[in-house]
Every structure is written in structure tokens, then in C-alpha cells.
Design a protein around this motif. Structure first.
Motif, PDB file in Angstrom:
ATOM      1  N   HIS A  10     -28.180 -16.333 -31.822  1.00  7.81           N
ATOM      2  CA  HIS A  10     -27.999 -15.539 -30.251  1.00  7.81           C
ATOM      3  C   HIS A  10     -28.955 -14.369 -29.570  1.00  7.81           C
ATOM      4  N   PRO A  11     -29.522 -14.546 -28.986  1.00  7.86           N
ATOM      5  CA  PRO A  11     -30.518 -13.467 -29.296  1.00  7.86           C
ATOM      6  C   PRO A  11     -30.178 -11.937 -28.812  1.00  7.86           C
ATOM      7  N   THR A  12     -30.828 -10.945 -28.847  1.00 10.93           N
ATOM      8  CA  THR A  12     -29.989  -9.806 -28.260  1.00 10.93           C
ATOM      9  C   THR A  12     -30.569  -9.521 -26.831  1.00 10.93           C
ATOM     10  N   ASP A  13     -31.743 -10.464 -26.977  1.00  9.89           N
ATOM     11  CA  ASP A  13     -31.992 -10.777 -25.063  1.00  9.89           C
ATOM     12  C   ASP A  13     -32.583 -11.851 -25.263  1.00  9.89           C
ATOM     13  N   ILE A  14     -31.838 -12.901 -23.672  1.00  8.63           N
ATOM     14  CA  ILE A  14     -32.190 -13.769 -24.039  1.00  8.63           C
ATOM     15  C   ILE A  14     -33.134 -14.496 -22.877  1.00  8.63           C
ATOM     16  N   PHE A  87     -39.754 -13.343 -32.655  1.00  9.58           N
ATOM     17  CA  PHE A  87     -38.405 -13.276 -31.683  1.00  9.58           C
ATOM     18  C   PHE A  87     -37.493 -13.732 -31.528  1.00  9.58           C
ATOM     19  N   ALA A  88     -37.033 -14.384 -32.910  1.00 10.23           N
ATOM     20  CA  ALA A  88     -35.407 -14.818 -32.891  1.00 10.23           C
ATOM     21  C   ALA A  88     -34.841 -13.656 -33.507  1.00 10.23           C
ATOM     22  N   THR A  89     -34.488 -13.051 -32.376  1.00  9.59           N
ATOM     23  CA  THR A  89     -33.208 -11.813 -32.645  1.00  9.59           C
ATOM     24  C   THR A  89     -32.334 -12.054 -33.068  1.00  9.59           C
ATOM     25  N   GLY A  90     -32.249 -12.698 -33.497  1.00  5.08           N
ATOM     26  CA  GLY A  90     -30.576 -13.504 -33.258  1.00  5.08           C
ATOM     27  C   GLY A  90     -30.219 -14.236 -34.951  1.00  5.08           C
ATOM     28  N   GLY A  91     -31.947 -14.580 -35.743  1.00  4.02           N
ATOM     29  CA  GLY A  91     -31.982 -15.366 -36.647  1.00  4.02           C
ATOM     30  C   GLY A  91     -32.023 -16.868 -36.268  1.00  4.02           C
ATOM     31  N   ALA A  92     -31.976 -16.950 -37.179  1.00  2.10           N
ATOM     32  CA  ALA A  92     -33.390 -18.712 -37.791  1.00  2.10           C
ATOM     33  C   ALA A  92     -32.915 -18.750 -39.059  1.00  2.10           C
TER      34      ALA A  92
END
Length: 101
Positions: A10-14, A87-92
Motif C-alpha cells: 500500500h502506497p503512502t499516497d495513492i 514510486f512504490a512507497t509501500g514496497g514491491a
């Protein structure tokens, strides 16, 4: 068949994630050659309203491991992989598997 799966946390900013994903990352990924199919999934909440473990998933199907390796080692594959940090602030999480059935 071989499948490369990318699970996005889940990203920090969708909104920022979606804008970058659609306008920058997917065009980079579309330049990769050698895959048979690409599937993109945006997960939904479960019926009880709970949040899914991941936000999105991208799946790339290849005919064999050698083709996958050649694609991911190409300049286009390397640029796509390196772009995740942008861009993948929630990790990948990347997974590779053999498709059965």
C-alpha cells in the motif's frame, strides 16, 4: 510457462502512486519485449471491509526462464526494475514461479 509477479504494498499516497504508475511506470514496462502476456490487478477490500495485504499486482508471463532472464536483463527491463524506487512507497515484492495447469 514462467510468471514474474510484482506485488505492490500500500502506497503512502495513492493518488501520487497511481499517477506515476499509469503515466510513467507502465509506459516503461510496455517497452519490454519477450513476454507473452501482462495482467494488472488492483485489489479490493474483502467482503468484511478489511484491507487486502497488497495494493496492486502486475504479472508477466514468459514462455521459459531464458526468455524472462533476457527480458529482465535488457536495458528496458533494467529501467523498469530500477523505476520501482521512484514510486512504490509501500514496497514491491517480486516472485517467480512455474505456471501449472
Amino acid at each position: 510457462m514462467i510468471k514474474l509477479t510484482v506485488l505492490y504494498g500500500h502506497p503512502t499516497d495513492i493518488e501520487t502512486f497511481e499517477t506515476y504508475y499509469v503515466n510513467t511506470h507502465l509506459p516503461k514496462a510496455s517497452k519490454m519485449k519477450g513476454h507473452l502476456k501482462i495482467e494488472l490487478t488492483k485489489f479490493m477490500n474483502s467482503p468484511d471491509g478489511s484491507k487486502p495485504a497488497y495494493y496492486r499486482m502486475a504479472e508477466f508471463s514468459f514462455s521459459n526462464p531464458e526468455t524472462m532472464q533476457a527480458t529482465m536483463s535488457s536495458p528496458e527491463g533494467q529501467a523498469t526494475a530500477k523505476d520501482l524506487d521512484n514510486f512504490a512507497t509501500g514496497g514491491a515484492t517480486l516472485l517467480i514461479g512455474i505456471v501449472e495447469g
